[in-house]
Design a protein around this motif. Structure first.
Motif, mmCIF file in Angstrom:
data_model
loop_
_atom_site.group_PDB
_atom_site.id
_atom_site.type_symbol
_atom_site.label_atom_id
_atom_site.label_comp_id
_atom_site.label_asym_id
_atom_site.label_seq_id
_atom_site.Cartn_x
_atom_site.Cartn_y
_atom_site.Cartn_z
ATOM 1 N N ALA A 156 0.831 -1.205 0.000
ATOM 2 C CA ALA A 156 0.000 0.000 0.000
ATOM 3 C C ALA A 156 0.864 1.252 0.000
ATOM 4 C CB ALA A 156 -0.935 0.002 1.212
ATOM 5 N N LYS A 157 1.982 1.213 0.721
ATOM 6 C CA LYS A 157 2.887 2.366 0.746
ATOM 7 C C LYS A 157 3.443 2.624 -0.647
ATOM 8 C CE LYS A 157 7.089 4.196 2.944
ATOM 9 N NZ LYS A 157 7.325 5.068 1.836
ATOM 10 N N VAL A 158 3.832 1.563 -1.351
ATOM 11 C CA VAL A 158 4.344 1.719 -2.718
ATOM 12 C C VAL A 158 3.266 2.356 -3.601
ATOM 13 C CG1 VAL A 158 5.066 0.446 -4.783
ATOM 14 C CG2 VAL A 158 6.030 -0.145 -2.568
ATOM 15 N N LEU B 121 0.575 4.126 -2.684
ATOM 16 C CA LEU B 121 0.252 5.495 -2.273
ATOM 17 C C LEU B 121 1.352 6.482 -2.663
ATOM 18 C CD1 LEU B 121 -1.376 4.802 1.202
ATOM 19 C CD2 LEU B 121 -2.521 5.505 -0.911
ATOM 20 N N ASP B 122 2.598 6.063 -2.532
ATOM 21 C CA ASP B 122 3.703 6.930 -2.955
ATOM 22 C C ASP B 122 3.632 7.204 -4.456
ATOM 23 O OD1 ASP B 122 4.645 7.051 -0.369
ATOM 24 O OD2 ASP B 122 6.305 5.646 -0.696
ATOM 25 N N ALA B 123 3.341 6.164 -5.230
ATOM 26 C CA ALA B 123 3.222 6.325 -6.681
ATOM 27 C C ALA B 123 2.060 7.253 -7.027
ATOM 28 C CB ALA B 123 3.043 4.973 -7.349
ATOM 29 N N ALA B 124 0.946 7.097 -6.335
ATOM 30 C CA ALA B 124 -0.211 7.957 -6.584
ATOM 31 C C ALA B 124 0.103 9.405 -6.241
ATOM 32 C CB ALA B 124 -1.415 7.465 -5.787
ATOM 33 N N ALA B 125 0.801 9.622 -5.136
ATOM 34 C CA ALA B 125 1.160 10.986 -4.740
ATOM 35 C C ALA B 125 2.107 11.622 -5.758
ATOM 36 C CB ALA B 125 1.796 10.981 -3.352
ATOM 37 N N THR B 126 3.105 10.856 -6.184
ATOM 38 C CA THR B 126 4.059 11.370 -7.169
ATOM 39 C C THR B 126 3.359 11.657 -8.491
ATOM 40 O OG1 THR B 126 5.825 10.101 -6.126
ATOM 41 C CG2 THR B 126 6.247 10.909 -8.336
ATOM 42 N N SER B 127 2.491 10.766 -8.917
ATOM 43 C CA SER B 127 1.761 10.969 -10.166
ATOM 44 C C SER B 127 0.865 12.206 -10.087
ATOM 45 C CB SER B 127 0.911 9.744 -10.493
ATOM 46 O OG SER B 127 1.732 8.642 -10.761
ATOM 47 N N THR B 128 0.245 12.413 -8.943
ATOM 48 C CA THR B 128 -0.609 13.582 -8.757
ATOM 49 C C THR B 128 0.215 14.866 -8.834
ATOM 50 O OG1 THR B 128 -2.116 12.300 -7.399
ATOM 51 C CG2 THR B 128 -2.242 14.682 -7.183
ATOM 52 N N GLU B 129 1.396 14.855 -8.206
ATOM 53 C CA GLU B 129 2.276 16.027 -8.269
ATOM 54 C C GLU B 129 2.700 16.309 -9.705
ATOM 55 O OE1 GLU B 129 5.542 15.286 -5.608
ATOM 56 O OE2 GLU B 129 4.229 15.170 -3.867
ATOM 57 N N LEU B 130 3.071 15.260 -10.427
ATOM 58 C CA LEU B 130 3.470 15.430 -11.829
ATOM 59 C C LEU B 130 2.327 15.985 -12.669
ATOM 60 C CD1 LEU B 130 5.519 12.155 -12.464
ATOM 61 C CD2 LEU B 130 6.407 14.483 -12.378
ATOM 62 N N SER B 131 1.150 15.446 -12.458
ATOM 63 C CA SER B 131 -0.021 15.885 -13.210
ATOM 64 C C SER B 131 -0.349 17.347 -12.904
ATOM 65 C CB SER B 131 -1.216 14.994 -12.868
ATOM 66 O OG SER B 131 -2.342 15.371 -13.609
ATOM 67 N N SER B 132 -0.266 17.708 -11.642
ATOM 68 C CA SER B 132 -0.542 19.090 -11.237
ATOM 69 C C SER B 132 0.478 20.052 -11.852
ATOM 70 C CB SER B 132 -0.509 19.196 -9.719
ATOM 71 O OG SER B 132 -0.685 20.528 -9.304
ATOM 72 N N LYS B 133 1.739 19.657 -11.815
ATOM 73 C CA LYS B 133 2.805 20.485 -12.395
ATOM 74 C C LYS B 133 2.575 20.672 -13.890
ATOM 75 C CE LYS B 133 7.783 20.572 -13.103
ATOM 76 N NZ LYS B 133 8.994 19.765 -13.112
ATOM 77 N N GLU C 52 9.892 -1.925 -7.087
ATOM 78 C CA GLU C 52 9.576 -2.111 -5.672
ATOM 79 C C GLU C 52 8.601 -3.268 -5.468
ATOM 80 O OE1 GLU C 52 8.280 1.665 -4.144
ATOM 81 O OE2 GLU C 52 10.288 2.522 -4.235
ATOM 82 N N THR C 53 7.663 -3.430 -6.390
ATOM 83 C CA THR C 53 6.707 -4.527 -6.291
ATOM 84 C C THR C 53 7.407 -5.870 -6.451
ATOM 85 O OG1 THR C 53 4.940 -3.117 -7.128
ATOM 86 C CG2 THR C 53 4.591 -5.494 -7.260
ATOM 87 N N VAL C 54 8.316 -5.947 -7.401
ATOM 88 C CA VAL C 54 9.062 -7.198 -7.597
ATOM 89 C C VAL C 54 9.886 -7.520 -6.357
ATOM 90 C CG1 VAL C 54 10.947 -8.260 -8.920
ATOM 91 C CG2 VAL C 54 9.096 -7.103 -10.115
#
Length: 148
Positions: free
Chosen positions: A40-42, A44-56, A110-112
């Motif tokens: 879940a941490k992996v 959520l971190d990916a979702a947060a980073t993707s959201t930041e990229l999208s916002s930028k 990270e998933t692997v």
């Protein structure tokens, strides 16, 4: 009329004859929960980073749109403004898509790693459980042989 046999006592006696050690089950549940937390941490971190990229990316696009929306003196200037915007947007798109690809690559790695670690842990736990069960059965067999 035929009376149905009540197997409650039979099953109770049978399960009492084969006691189950719940520590292995409890450990499996704890390990599963820990794995879920890490996964879940992996995510959520990916979702947060993707959201930041999208916002930028959105902010950059809106900033670049200001050149297109300005009133121009000549009709050809509108064409130039749109062309400049399209060119800048194509370059920005390539950069941002590469950033999203990096996020996906990181999540995949990270998933692997998590899956390999979980597999290793499960293998170790299974080996330990089988060894304990074998030891317990051997001890019970010896005890039964001495009693006979």
């Amino acid at each position: 009329m035929a009376k149905t046999t009540d197997f409650t006592k039979v099953f109770a006696d049978m399960t009492a004859a084969f006691p189950v050690d719940m520590t292995a089950y409890n450990e499996a549940v704890k390990n599963s929960a820990a794995f879920g937390e890490k996964f879940a941490k992996v995510a959520l971190d990916a979702a947060a980073t993707s959201t930041e990229l999208s916002s930028k990316w959105t902010k950059e696009t809106l900033t670049k749109m200001s050149g297109v929306t300005k009133a121009q003196a000549e009709p050809a200037d509108y064409t130039k403004a749109v062309t400049d915007f399209a060119s800048a947007q194509a370059e920005s798109s390539a950069e941002h898509m590469a950033a999203f690809a990096e996020v996906a690559k990181k999540v995949q790695m990270e998933t692997v790693e998590l899956m390999m670690a979980a597999g290793k842990d499960a293998s170790e736990e299974a080996t330990a459980a089988v060894k304990k069960a074998t030891d317990d059965l051997t001890a019970q067999a010896k005890k039964a042989a001495k009693a006979a």
